[in-house]
Design an enzyme around this catalytic site. Sequence first.
Site, mmCIF file in Angstrom:
data_model
loop_
_atom_site.group_PDB
_atom_site.id
_atom_site.type_symbol
_atom_site.label_atom_id
_atom_site.label_comp_id
_atom_site.label_asym_id
_atom_site.label_seq_id
_atom_site.Cartn_x
_atom_site.Cartn_y
_atom_site.Cartn_z
ATOM 1 N N TYR A 153 58.326 19.346 -53.888
ATOM 2 C CA TYR A 153 57.900 20.695 -53.526
ATOM 3 C C TYR A 153 58.915 21.359 -52.593
ATOM 4 O O TYR A 153 59.322 22.508 -52.825
ATOM 5 C CB TYR A 153 56.529 20.636 -52.866
ATOM 6 C CG TYR A 153 55.902 21.985 -52.603
ATOM 7 C CD1 TYR A 153 55.313 22.707 -53.638
ATOM 8 C CD2 TYR A 153 55.882 22.530 -51.321
ATOM 9 C CE1 TYR A 153 54.725 23.941 -53.402
ATOM 10 C CE2 TYR A 153 55.299 23.765 -51.081
ATOM 11 C CZ TYR A 153 54.717 24.461 -52.122
ATOM 12 O OH TYR A 153 54.146 25.696 -51.886
ATOM 13 N N LYS A 157 61.166 24.767 -53.409
ATOM 14 C CA LYS A 157 61.082 26.017 -52.646
ATOM 15 C C LYS A 157 62.427 26.374 -52.014
ATOM 16 O O LYS A 157 62.772 27.562 -51.899
ATOM 17 C CB LYS A 157 59.978 25.915 -51.592
ATOM 18 C CG LYS A 157 58.577 25.817 -52.189
ATOM 19 C CD LYS A 157 58.257 26.987 -53.121
ATOM 20 C CE LYS A 157 56.811 26.968 -53.593
ATOM 21 N NZ LYS A 157 56.487 28.117 -54.478
#
Length: 248
Positions: A153, A157
């Site tokens: 994750y 990002k």
Amino acid sequence: MTSMDRSREFAGKTVLITGAGKGIGHATALLMAARGARVIAASRTEADLVALKRGIGCETLCVDLADAHEAREAARRAQPVDLLVNNAGTVELQPFLDTTVDAFDSTMAVNVRAALIVAQECARNMIARGTGGAIVNVSSISAQIGLPLHASYCASKAALDGLTRVMAVELGEHGIRVNAINPVVTLTPMAVKAWSDPDKAAPMRARIPLRRFAEPDEVARTIAYLLGEDASMINGVSFAVDGGFLAG
């Protein structure tokens, strides 16, 4: 701008919102519709789209953005749009040493590759029409910090923030502004999945000067600001919506 003006702020504009079925995307769809926009809501969950359409009368696209071909075809069907919110996202919690290639690839496919593909189709159409436009990529404070169990994750990002800067540089000459927002933990279904353990959530909340997590409506209002004319000279930024977390 007065509250009366805001009710028609996006009149005559069409906004495509991915991941609109829940959380930040859902809140953004409601807000943009309330401010006069024609909303095209994309989600992989048909039931969420049916409920959203019933509530605001939006157009819908049921699409699995993890599939590159399906993502591109859906983005093409949505055209022409004036505004884009790349909000769709996924998270799979794994320790770094146990992070699987499949989890990493699927996270990057939804959180970064889909944003690239959808934005390409929207930007090409904006350029062809000569209308300009605005794009907001929904990133996270995870782009700038390391969180345990969030290897895929956080990487996705950070990549999305980098992509945002390149898009801003290349598309700016066409009158297309591109920005990212970096929310702290926001109380969406995905966040509940990641932060349901009180022992995990309490230390994170304590690091936020405002001592609370964000609400989807707060993030949606920031997205609307970046899409609107009040932000006409804001381009290429990663805009923290974090209660002061990154200032600490």
